[in-house]
Scaffold this motif. Structure first.
Motif, PDB file in Angstrom:
ATOM      1  N   THR A 149      10.212  -6.135   7.954  1.00  0.00           N
ATOM      2  CA  THR A 149       9.672  -6.945   9.028  1.00  0.00           C
ATOM      3  C   THR A 149       8.279  -7.429   8.663  1.00  0.00           C
ATOM      4  O   THR A 149       7.935  -8.581   8.886  1.00  0.00           O
ATOM      5  N   ASP A 150       7.454  -6.552   8.087  1.00  0.00           N
ATOM      6  CA  ASP A 150       6.110  -6.932   7.665  1.00  0.00           C
ATOM      7  C   ASP A 150       6.158  -8.030   6.617  1.00  0.00           C
ATOM      8  O   ASP A 150       5.360  -8.961   6.642  1.00  0.00           O
ATOM      9  N   LYS A 151       7.094  -7.928   5.663  1.00  0.00           N
ATOM     10  CA  LYS A 151       7.202  -8.934   4.610  1.00  0.00           C
ATOM     11  C   LYS A 151       7.579 -10.278   5.197  1.00  0.00           C
ATOM     12  O   LYS A 151       7.090 -11.304   4.776  1.00  0.00           O
ATOM     13  N   GLN A 152       8.475 -10.279   6.190  1.00  0.00           N
ATOM     14  CA  GLN A 152       8.905 -11.532   6.773  1.00  0.00           C
ATOM     15  C   GLN A 152       7.849 -12.111   7.697  1.00  0.00           C
ATOM     16  O   GLN A 152       7.810 -13.303   7.925  1.00  0.00           O
TER      17      GLN A 152
ATOM     18  N   THR B  41       3.009 -10.297   2.026  1.00  0.00           N
ATOM     19  CA  THR B  41       2.985  -9.050   2.765  1.00  0.00           C
ATOM     20  C   THR B  41       1.602  -8.824   3.333  1.00  0.00           C
ATOM     21  O   THR B  41       0.611  -9.362   2.840  1.00  0.00           O
ATOM     22  N   ALA B  42       1.541  -8.034   4.372  1.00  0.00           N
ATOM     23  CA  ALA B  42       0.262  -7.691   4.965  1.00  0.00           C
ATOM     24  C   ALA B  42      -0.535  -6.871   3.953  1.00  0.00           C
ATOM     25  O   ALA B  42       0.033  -6.164   3.127  1.00  0.00           O
TER      26      ALA B  42
ATOM     27  N   ASP C 213       6.131  -0.795  -3.523  1.00  0.00           N
ATOM     28  CA  ASP C 213       5.449  -1.368  -4.693  1.00  0.00           C
ATOM     29  C   ASP C 213       4.030  -1.806  -4.331  1.00  0.00           C
ATOM     30  O   ASP C 213       3.099  -1.585  -5.100  1.00  0.00           O
ATOM     31  N   ASP C 214       3.877  -2.440  -3.169  1.00  0.00           N
ATOM     32  CA  ASP C 214       2.556  -2.903  -2.739  1.00  0.00           C
ATOM     33  C   ASP C 214       1.599  -1.727  -2.537  1.00  0.00           C
ATOM     34  O   ASP C 214       0.436  -1.788  -2.930  1.00  0.00           O
ATOM     35  N   GLU C 215       2.103  -0.653  -1.918  1.00  0.00           N
ATOM     36  CA  GLU C 215       1.264   0.529  -1.705  1.00  0.00           C
ATOM     37  C   GLU C 215       0.876   1.165  -3.029  1.00  0.00           C
ATOM     38  O   GLU C 215      -0.285   1.527  -3.237  1.00  0.00           O
TER      39      GLU C 215
ATOM     40  N   ALA D  77      -1.744  -0.983  -4.779  1.00  0.00           N
ATOM     41  CA  ALA D  77      -3.039  -0.917  -4.103  1.00  0.00           C
ATOM     42  C   ALA D  77      -3.726   0.427  -4.349  1.00  0.00           C
ATOM     43  O   ALA D  77      -4.929   0.486  -4.622  1.00  0.00           O
ATOM     44  N   VAL D  78      -2.966   1.522  -4.279  1.00  0.00           N
ATOM     45  CA  VAL D  78      -3.539   2.854  -4.492  1.00  0.00           C
ATOM     46  C   VAL D  78      -3.992   3.008  -5.946  1.00  0.00           C
ATOM     47  O   VAL D  78      -5.083   3.528  -6.204  1.00  0.00           O
ATOM     48  N   ALA D  79      -3.187   2.541  -6.898  1.00  0.00           N
ATOM     49  CA  ALA D  79      -3.562   2.643  -8.311  1.00  0.00           C
ATOM     50  C   ALA D  79      -4.844   1.862  -8.577  1.00  0.00           C
ATOM     51  O   ALA D  79      -5.746   2.353  -9.273  1.00  0.00           O
ATOM     52  N   LYS D  80      -4.960   0.680  -8.006  1.00  0.00           N
ATOM     53  CA  LYS D  80      -6.174  -0.129  -8.192  1.00  0.00           C
ATOM     54  C   LYS D  80      -7.369   0.573  -7.575  1.00  0.00           C
ATOM     55  O   LYS D  80      -8.435   0.688  -8.180  1.00  0.00           O
TER      56      LYS D  80
END
Length: 112
Positions: free
Chosen positions: A28-31, A38-39, A98-100, A103-106
Motif C-alpha cells: 500500500t505504501d509503494k502504491q 516508496t515513502a 529492500d528499502d529498509e 537505508a539502515v546499511a547507509k
C-alpha cells in the motif's frame, strides 16, 4: 453426487478466495507514492525496532553482539548490507524490506 461436488467446489472457492488479494502495508505504501516511489524509510526507527535488543539501546553492544557505534569505520555500506541480509557469526539474517535494508546499511555506514 452433484450436490457434493458443488459443495466441495463452493468450499474451495471460498477458501481460495480468502487467500491472497489483501495488500500488505508495504504494498500500500509503494502504491501511495507518485510513480511507484516508496515513502522515505527512517533507518533509526528500523534499527530501534530490529537491532537494539542485541546491540543495545545506544548500539553500544551487549553480550556477544558487537558495538555498532563505529561500524562504518570497520565495514563498508555494502558489507553492512550483506551482514543484515545474510547474517554473520552469531547474528541471524534480519528480515527487512529492500528499502529498509538499504537505508539502515547507509545510516550505519556513516557511524565512524
Amino acid at each position: 453426487m452433484k450436490n457434493k461436488l458443488l459443495a466441495v467446489m463452493f468450499g474451495a472457492v471460498l477458501v481460495l478466495g480468502a487467500c491472497g488479494g489483501a495488500k500488505t502495508d508495504k504494498e500500500t505504501d509503494k502504491q501511495a507514492g507518485a510513480g511507484g516511489e516508496t515513502a522515505a524509510v527512517d533507518p533509526e526507527a528500523v534499527v530501534k525496532s530490529s537491532c537494539i535488543m542485541c546491540h543495545g539501546g545506544n548500539l553500544e553492544g551487549q553480550g556477544n553482539a558487537p558495538s555498532l557505534t563505529d561500524v562504518g569505520s570497520r565495514l563498508s555500506e555494502t558489507e553492512i548490507h550483506d551482514v543484515i541480509v545474510n547474517g554473520r557469526g552469531g547474528m541471524p539474517p534480519v528480515k527487512l524490506s529492500d528499502d529498509e535494508t538499504n537505508a539502515v546499511a547507509k545510516w550505519l555506514s556513516e557511524k565512524k
